[in-house]
Design an enzyme around this catalytic site. Structure first.
Site, short mmCIF file in Angstrom:
data_model
loop_
_atom_site.label_atom_id
_atom_site.label_comp_id
_atom_site.label_asym_id
_atom_site.label_seq_id
_atom_site.Cartn_x
_atom_site.Cartn_y
_atom_site.Cartn_z
N ASP A 284 43.54 -45.09 75.57
CA ASP A 284 42.97 -45.37 74.18
C ASP A 284 41.64 -45.01 74.18
O ASP A 284 40.82 -45.47 75.01
CB ASP A 284 43.31 -46.99 73.77
CG ASP A 284 42.75 -47.12 72.47
OD1 ASP A 284 42.41 -46.14 71.55
OD2 ASP A 284 42.80 -48.30 71.88
N ASP B 296 43.85 -40.87 68.64
CA ASP B 296 43.09 -41.32 69.88
C ASP B 296 43.65 -42.07 70.90
O ASP B 296 43.11 -42.69 71.61
CB ASP B 296 41.78 -42.16 69.20
CG ASP B 296 42.17 -43.22 68.42
OD1 ASP B 296 43.25 -43.44 68.07
OD2 ASP B 296 41.31 -44.17 68.39
N GLU B 297 45.20 -41.98 70.60
CA GLU B 297 45.89 -42.91 71.83
C GLU B 297 47.02 -42.00 72.27
O GLU B 297 47.72 -41.24 71.25
CB GLU B 297 46.51 -44.12 70.95
CG GLU B 297 45.49 -45.06 70.43
CD GLU B 297 46.17 -46.19 69.82
OE1 GLU B 297 46.99 -47.18 70.44
OE2 GLU B 297 46.17 -46.12 68.44
#
Length: 403
Positions: A9, A110-111
């Site tokens: 993350d 974003d993960e």
């Protein structure tokens, strides 16, 4: 085979990626000063999309009008959003991750999840691999990530939410009792505030309390299937696989989850404009138009709602999509329960040709709007999305919405 899952993350993704880009231009690191990602302060619809830690210390919140943020901190540094920049860094950090396993699932921009099962022969201490990936991303790309390591996706994601930033944490099944059961019930993944309040009324205050609670009682209070699922999560059980299957893009959409609940229609409209603009731009690049427009929301109680509208003729015009999206938002968000997520999706797409008239205007006005979109797309393709301030795609200053 023993499962080992990583959840990676990016820490404060939009702000961090903007900071890295500015550093390459010789600017100062905006992560170290009060700063936000937002549209122009001159636009009444501009809101804070992301903030630095120093900005948070001034009480600045994600989703609030940029004018209010400036009152809290007059020296606030503002940088515009750039979805093309975010996509670039998202791809780059995930490309590094793919060097360590062929099985990567993109969870969001974003993960991602990595299935590291069976890698013991390469990494006798699997945490070494996590530190290698984390440090490579930091050293090669300039931003930090948290890595959660667990026996399944749920535990890996819970672990990545432990202390931030730039950390590696483990939460294996044998660590659930020590590391997870002591946490407040509110920290359980996917548990909304309303459900948490119901559980607390029954003296279920920690994740451990839920894990040991009578499942029939939980099902009666929360609801059968969801209650059973939450009980399994509290016990660290999650059988969902890490999937890297490529799905055909049958729709074009964007959504955003805000850090603080979204409460007013003006702020929601500003976000809706950015999302409509981004989705329409992506669709136009593929030469498509949409017959269906939908708006989806998730409120603070994790209730998901959506409304959609089928069109008589397809459109790819940002102004028309935004107009319909605003109407749909008012329908689906009638109770004004504070929101965690808002999104726009364009579906039932077609590449059919022919002259397109927009839904609300004369042929001349329709042509003007299409030319505006074409000009905006051309600028973006050449210089990047940061060169266009949100709201300018409509060709006019957006008025403040009235209720």
């Amino acid at each position: 085979m023993k499962r080992v899952i990583f959840h990676i993350d990016v820490n404060s993704a939009f702000l961090s990626w903007s900071a890295v880009s500015l550093l390459k231009e010789g600017k100062d690191d905006i992560r170290l000063v009060p700063s936000v990602v937002s549209g122009s302060p001159q636009k009444r619809t501009s809101v804070v999309l992301a903030k630095s830690i120093p900005a948070k210390e001034y009480g600045i919140k994600t989703g609030e009008p940029i004018g209010l943020a400036l009152k809290k901190c007059p020296t606030l540094f503002i940088t515009p959003p750039s979805f093309s920049l975010y996509s670039k860094y998202s791809k780059e950090f995930k490309d590094i991750c793919r060097e360590y396993t062929p099985l990567l699932e993109e969870f969001s921009i974003d993960e991602c999840f990595l299935d590291m099962s069976g890698m013991e022969h390469m990494y006798p201490d699997i945490t070494d691999a996590a530190y290698i990936i984390k440090d490579r991303i930091k050293n090669e790309l300039g931003f930090t990530v948290n890595v959660g390591i667990g026996s399944n996706k749920l535990l890996a994601k819970m672990a990545s939410d432990f202390e931030k930033p730039d950390k590696v944490h483990t939460l294996f099944d044998y660590e659930v009792e020590e590391k997870m059961w002591c946490l407040p019930i509110d920290d359980l993944l996917f548990l909304g505030k309303a459900s948490a309040a119901k559980l607390k009324s029954l003296s279920v205050n920690t994740i451990g309390d839920l894990a040991h609670a009578d499942i029939n009682m939980i099902k009666a209070v929360i609801g059968g299937k969801f209650g059973e699922q939450l009980h399994r999560y509290a016990n660290g059980i999650d059988d969902s696989p890490v999937s890297n299957e490529k799905r055909e893009a049958k729709s074009y959409g964007h959504s955003i989850t805000v850090e603080e609940d979204l409460t007013d229609i003006e702020t929601a409209d500003a976000l809706l404009l950015a999302l409509s603009d981004a989705a329409a731009s992506r669709m136009r690049r593929k030469g498509c138009k949409a017959y269906n427009i939908s708006v989806n929301i998730r409120d603070r109680n994790f209730r998901n709602k959506s409304h959609q509208r089928q069109l008589g003729s397809p459109t790819d015009v940002t102004a028309d999509i935004y107009k319909i999206a605003k109407e749909l938002l008012r329908e689906v968000w009638a109770d004004r329960t504070p929101l965690r997520l808002i999104g726009v999706s364009l579906s039932d797409v077609t590449k059919e040709g022919g002259e397109q008239l927009t839904l609300f205007d004369s042929a001349e006005e329709s042509s003007k709007k299409q030319k505006v979109d074409a000009a905006v797309d051309a600028i973006r393709n050449k210089y990047g999305k940061s060169k266009i301030v949100l709201g300018s795609t409509l060709g006019k200053k957006m008025p403040k919405n009235k209720e």
